[in-house]
Design a protein around this motif. Structure first.
Motif, short mmCIF file in Angstrom:
data_model
loop_
_atom_site.label_atom_id
_atom_site.label_comp_id
_atom_site.label_asym_id
_atom_site.label_seq_id
_atom_site.Cartn_x
_atom_site.Cartn_y
_atom_site.Cartn_z
N MET A 72 0.83 -1.19 0.00
CA MET A 72 0.00 0.00 0.00
C MET A 72 0.87 1.26 0.00
O MET A 72 1.88 1.32 0.70
N PRO A 73 0.50 2.25 -0.80
CA PRO A 73 1.31 3.47 -0.87
C PRO A 73 1.21 4.29 0.42
O PRO A 73 0.19 4.28 1.10
N GLU A 74 2.30 4.99 0.71
CA GLU A 74 2.31 5.95 1.79
C GLU A 74 2.17 7.35 1.19
O GLU A 74 2.05 7.50 -0.02
N ARG A 75 2.19 8.36 2.03
CA ARG A 75 2.04 9.73 1.54
C ARG A 75 3.17 10.07 0.57
O ARG A 75 4.34 9.76 0.83
N ASP A 76 2.80 10.72 -0.54
CA ASP A 76 3.75 11.13 -1.58
C ASP A 76 4.54 9.95 -2.13
O ASP A 76 5.68 10.10 -2.59
N ASP A 77 3.92 8.77 -2.09
CA ASP A 77 4.58 7.54 -2.52
C ASP A 77 4.11 7.17 -3.92
O ASP A 77 3.06 7.61 -4.39
N SER A 78 4.89 6.35 -4.58
CA SER A 78 4.52 5.81 -5.89
C SER A 78 4.73 4.30 -5.87
O SER A 78 5.82 3.83 -5.54
N VAL A 79 3.67 3.57 -6.19
CA VAL A 79 3.72 2.11 -6.16
C VAL A 79 3.28 1.58 -7.51
O VAL A 79 2.24 1.99 -8.04
N PRO A 80 4.02 0.65 -8.10
CA PRO A 80 3.63 0.12 -9.41
C PRO A 80 2.41 -0.81 -9.30
O PRO A 80 2.23 -1.50 -8.31
N VAL A 81 1.60 -0.78 -10.34
CA VAL A 81 0.47 -1.71 -10.44
C VAL A 81 0.97 -2.96 -11.16
O VAL A 81 1.38 -2.90 -12.32
#
Length: 293
Positions: free
Chosen positions: A17-26
């Motif tokens: 799960m992303p955190e604040r100002d985070d970027s996570v790939p789908v």
């Protein structure tokens, strides 16, 4: 028979799960029909029941998808209304057994009381209802309440309030009064009054049966003032593919037990079995081929 929101689920599988100002790939994206009561109705069709649905979809390709999927399950869509605008969408972030859901209600919020065919609903033995968001308009919430009250004395009404618990006890009380069975998860039960026991005490005065699911922990079943717990069979962690929709599947199994005239504890066991089946597959609905035993 089902009444509730109809959404296209955009399932986004991510490593964390992303955190604040985070970027996570789908890692993977899946598009399927959804909506709480709609999912439950599809599971009931999977269990061999003759079912129909009352709701609203948009005049877009998402609406086409929702109707087409229903038809693949054998759900009668003759009372699903098509409106101007876009269909509801639920963006589901799924990471292991963790999930977060963002909902754009679309035309779900525009279902009017006069678009609900009460005579059609009265042909059913059970009406299963679930929440509307009511973000842009409370028209659909009013349609839900009026429908539940109109048929309360003629057939069994089951209710999964879901996000409607955020509106508080006072708002939901008229809906509870029109219901025979209420399905809650542990978080929803706590949110209503601040305490599960207090929620159960209040609901005991309004409904015949209250069911509080607690994931892998024993489910609480309250009939009147009598409370019991029914433990589910453990599902190995490695077998869990997607937790999304397990509560809706549980409701289908429980309602199947009701239709069979079984006691609440047996209905709960059926609910656990269908929820376990849901945990082992991708998405909120069963395969469109084959029947569950």
């Amino acid at each position: 028979m089902g009444l509730g929101a109809l959404n296209v689920d955009e399932l986004l599988y991510i490593p964390r799960m992303p955190e604040r100002d985070d970027s996570v790939p789908v890692e993977r994206r899946v598009r399927r029909g959804g909506g709480s009561a709609a999912n439950t109705i599809c599971w009931l069709a999977h269990l061999g029941r003759e079912v129909g649905f009352v709701g609203k979809v948009g005049s877009d390709d998402a609406g086409d998808l929702l109707l087409r999927e229903f038809e693949e399950y054998g759900v009668d869509t003759s009372r699903v209304v098509r409106g101007d605008g876009h269909s509801g969408t639920a963006f589901c972030l799924v990471s292991g057994d963790d999930r977060r859901i963002l909902v754009d209600p679309g035309v779900n919020d525009e279902l009017r009381p006069d678009e609900v065919d009460l005579d059609y609903i009265r042909e059913a033995r059970v009406l299963h209802t679930s929440s509307f968001i009511g973000l842009r308009s409370e028209t659909s919430l009013e349609a839900l309440k009026r429908t539940m009250k109109a048929v309360a004395d003629e057939l069994m009404v089951t209710f999964s309030p879901a996000t409607m618990v955020l509106r508080g006890w006072s708002y939901l009380e008229p809906y509870f009064e029109a219901a025979d069975v209420v399905f809650l998860n542990e978080t929803e039960a706590v949110h209503l009054t601040g305490d599960i026991e207090e929620t159960l005490n209040r609901l005991a005065e309004l409904v015949e049966v209250t069911v509080v699911t607690r994931g892998p922990d024993p489910t609480i079943v309250q009939e009147g003032t009598e409370t019991s717990e029914v433990a589910p069979e453990p599902v190995p962690e490695d077998d869990i593919v997607d937790p999304t929709g397990a509560g809706d599947a549980f409701a289908a199994g429980f309602i199947e037990g009701i239709l069979r005239g079984e006691p609440a504890d047996r209905c709960c066991e059926r609910g656990h079995a269908v929820a376990a089946e849901c945990l082992r597959i991708e998405g909120c609905r069963p395969p469109t081929e084959g029947r569950s035993e």
